[in-house]
Design a protein around this motif. Structure first.
Motif, PDB file in Angstrom:
ATOM      1  N   GLY A  72       6.484 -10.427  -5.494  1.00  9.08           N
ATOM      2  CA  GLY A  72       5.855  -9.119  -5.580  1.00  9.08           C
ATOM      3  C   GLY A  72       5.174  -8.762  -4.267  1.00  9.08           C
ATOM      4  N   THR A  73       4.623  -7.563  -4.207  1.00  9.46           N
ATOM      5  CA  THR A  73       4.022  -7.085  -2.966  1.00  9.46           C
ATOM      6  C   THR A  73       2.509  -6.921  -3.102  1.00  9.46           C
ATOM      7  OG1 THR A  73       4.404  -4.770  -3.576  1.00  9.46           O
ATOM      8  CG2 THR A  73       6.122  -5.882  -2.289  1.00  9.46           C
ATOM      9  N   LYS A  74       1.865  -6.912  -1.950  1.00  9.50           N
ATOM     10  CA  LYS A  74       0.413  -6.737  -1.869  1.00  9.50           C
ATOM     11  C   LYS A  74       0.125  -5.645  -0.847  1.00  9.50           C
ATOM     12  CE  LYS A  74      -3.751  -9.315  -0.453  1.00  9.50           C
ATOM     13  NZ  LYS A  74      -4.264 -10.647  -0.055  1.00  9.50           N
ATOM     14  N   GLN A  75      -0.773  -4.737  -1.193  1.00 14.15           N
ATOM     15  CA  GLN A  75      -1.130  -3.637  -0.303  1.00 14.15           C
ATOM     16  C   GLN A  75      -2.510  -3.897   0.297  1.00 14.15           C
ATOM     17  OE1 GLN A  75       1.046  -0.816  -0.095  1.00 14.15           O
ATOM     18  NE2 GLN A  75      -0.135  -0.059   1.656  1.00 14.15           N
ATOM     19  N   VAL A  76      -2.581  -3.929   1.620  1.00  6.18           N
ATOM     20  CA  VAL A  76      -3.859  -4.057   2.333  1.00  6.18           C
ATOM     21  C   VAL A  76      -3.907  -2.933   3.359  1.00  6.18           C
ATOM     22  CG1 VAL A  76      -5.291  -5.482   3.825  1.00  6.18           C
ATOM     23  CG2 VAL A  76      -3.949  -6.552   2.007  1.00  6.18           C
ATOM     24  N   GLU A  77      -4.816  -1.967   3.122  1.00  8.82           N
ATOM     25  CA  GLU A  77      -4.878  -0.765   3.949  1.00  8.82           C
ATOM     26  C   GLU A  77      -3.498  -0.094   3.940  1.00  8.82           C
ATOM     27  OE1 GLU A  77      -6.596  -1.747   7.737  1.00  8.82           O
ATOM     28  OE2 GLU A  77      -8.422  -2.567   6.845  1.00  8.82           O
ATOM     29  N   ASP A  78      -2.872   0.110   5.105  1.00  7.09           N
ATOM     30  CA  ASP A  78      -1.554   0.749   5.137  1.00  7.09           C
ATOM     31  C   ASP A  78      -0.427  -0.271   5.266  1.00  7.09           C
ATOM     32  OD1 ASP A  78      -2.232  -0.080   7.677  1.00  7.09           O
ATOM     33  OD2 ASP A  78      -1.341   1.649   8.689  1.00  7.09           O
ATOM     34  N   LYS A  79      -0.737  -1.530   4.981  1.00  7.84           N
ATOM     35  CA  LYS A  79       0.241  -2.611   5.172  1.00  7.84           C
ATOM     36  C   LYS A  79       0.676  -3.152   3.810  1.00  7.84           C
ATOM     37  CE  LYS A  79      -2.275  -3.619   9.383  1.00  7.84           C
ATOM     38  NZ  LYS A  79      -3.080  -2.357   9.242  1.00  7.84           N
ATOM     39  N   GLU A  80       1.966  -3.197   3.606  1.00  7.71           N
ATOM     40  CA  GLU A  80       2.511  -3.709   2.357  1.00  7.71           C
ATOM     41  C   GLU A  80       3.409  -4.906   2.659  1.00  7.71           C
ATOM     42  OE1 GLU A  80       4.878  -2.216  -1.670  1.00  7.71           O
ATOM     43  OE2 GLU A  80       5.008  -1.043   0.180  1.00  7.71           O
ATOM     44  N   GLY A  81       3.102  -6.005   2.011  1.00 10.79           N
ATOM     45  CA  GLY A  81       3.879  -7.219   2.246  1.00 10.79           C
ATOM     46  C   GLY A  81       3.663  -8.213   1.130  1.00 10.79           C
ATOM     47  N   VAL A  82       3.813  -9.485   1.453  1.00 11.46           N
ATOM     48  CA  VAL A  82       3.640 -10.543   0.468  1.00 11.46           C
ATOM     49  C   VAL A  82       2.301 -11.234   0.698  1.00 11.46           C
ATOM     50  CG1 VAL A  82       4.842 -12.263   1.889  1.00 11.46           C
ATOM     51  CG2 VAL A  82       4.729 -12.576  -0.580  1.00 11.46           C
TER      52      VAL A  82
END
Length: 376
Positions: free
Chosen positions: A296-306
């Motif tokens: 799944g993905t994780k959103q931190v500010e404008d960054k989406e990744g693992v």
């Protein structure tokens, strides 16, 4: 009687004799004669054998005749393709477990076996399958003897994926249990690949980019690697491959099914599609893109990744008080155990795999993220 008439009569007689000879030699269609091809196939198996290694101190050779002399079972078996398609077959042959009993062994006691075909294709069967499924040494499929490309024996594991249904079975290797090493360092596959020399590789109708596995292994900088590499695909498929086979192939990193292990010297059944994780001893390779599918993905500010913490856990990296993150250019960042959950691994606008930590100084951001390892 003129000469032309005598010639015509002679030719007519010759034609009658030829037709009569052909009629005498033609098949009559009796049941015995119709069974001829099957008998020819069965006869072709005389003297053929499979080899069982690792069960005793020396290899065991078992002839097809010996296998046929064992009590056979006939079952309706389903094979499942990589796309989920199911095919039904009527399969006849003895159980591998019954063959093992002749040597005082049981299939459920084995930690793993490797089935090897005559063309070099091989597949490792894990203990969970050996303990819960029958392995049939099939000599007859759908009431017919095996054809030329399938003889002398076909391995069949009902209700399992078709990759375990090995045609032209020539060897069964009994594997010994080996303790799994703790993963000490995790490499990001995309970054590692970017450091290697890319080549054009034609895969079906598409020309994609690929790198040699041998070069990738050289970039790891480790002195020794185990004999086996363990793979996990994005769809959950797991497979072990002998390192000497893996090292001679390629990783295709663009196009369909990437990252994809393949080789022009291997049957397509040995390819491994959509690689998510590969573990070799204490080193692991993980695909950031496929990890987002699996974890799944994780959103931190404008960054989406693992999520970095999940990535570490999934790869089996050792639990440590501190971790060292390394970029492709050698830049390093040290973080604490607690900081793992603040990290997100994403692809930036330049296509670089990057680690960003929420609430930590900008200097902790690592572009072209290559690896992470536990440190004292």
């Amino acid at each position: 009687m003129g000469k032309p008439v005598r010639i015509i009569k002679f030719l007519a007689l010759l034609l009658v004799l030829t037709l009569a000879a052909a009629a005498c030699s033609a098949p009559t269609g009796t049941p015995a004669e119709k069974a001829g091809p099957a008998e020819e196939q069965a006869g072709g198996q005389e003297g053929e054998k499979i080899v069982i290694s690792g069960l005793e101190s020396t290899d065991i050779e078992v002839t097809v005749e010996e296998i046929k002399d064992l009590e056979s079972v006939t079952v309706e078996a389903t094979s499942v393709s990589s796309t989920g398609k199911e095919n039904q077959y009527t399969v006849t042959g003895p159980l591998f477990d019954d063959l093992l009993k002749k040597y005082g062994k049981s299939q459920k006691d084995l930690v793993g076996i490797r089935l090897v075909a005559g063309d070099g294709y091989s597949i490792e069967v894990p203990p969970e399958i050996l303990q819960n499924r029958d392995l049939i040494l099939a000599h007859t499929i759908d009431g017919k003897p095996l054809d030329e490309r399938t003889k002398p024996i076909r391995a069949v594991i009902p209700e399992e994926r078709s990759m375990y249904w090995i045609r032209n079975l020539v060897k069964i290797e009994v594997l010994e249990s080996a303790p799994k090493a703790e993963v000490a360092r995790v490499y990001i596959l995309e970054t590692l690949i970017s450091q290697a020399n890319a080549e054009d590789y034609t895969y079906y109708e598409s020309t994609d980019k690929a790198v040699k596995v041998e070069e990738l292994l050289g970039l790891l900088g480790v002195d020794s690697l185990p004999d086996t590499a363990s793979f996990v695909a994005a769809d959950g498929f797991e497979k072990n491959e002998q390192l000497d086979i893996f090292s001679k192939g390629y990783i295709k990193f663009t196009g369909e099914d990437a990252p994809l292990f393949l080789s022009p010297d291997l049957p397509k059944g040995m390819y491994i599609k959509s690689i998510y994780l590969c573990i070799m001893g204490d080193a692991a390779l993980v695909s950031q893109e496929r990890a987002m599918e699996v974890l799944g993905t994780k959103q931190v500010e404008d960054k989406e990744g693992v999520d970095l913490k999940q990535l570490i856990k999934a790869a089996g990296l050792i639990d440590a008080d501190k971790y060292l993150l390394t970029a492709a250019d050698g830049y390093t960042v040290e973080i604490s155990r607690d900081d793992r959950e603040k990290g997100v691994v994403f692809k930036n606008s330049k296509g670089q795999i990057t680690v960003f930590f929420e609430g930590l100084p900008k200097s902790t951001q690592v572009k072209d993220f290559l690896s992470i390892e536990g440190i004292e």
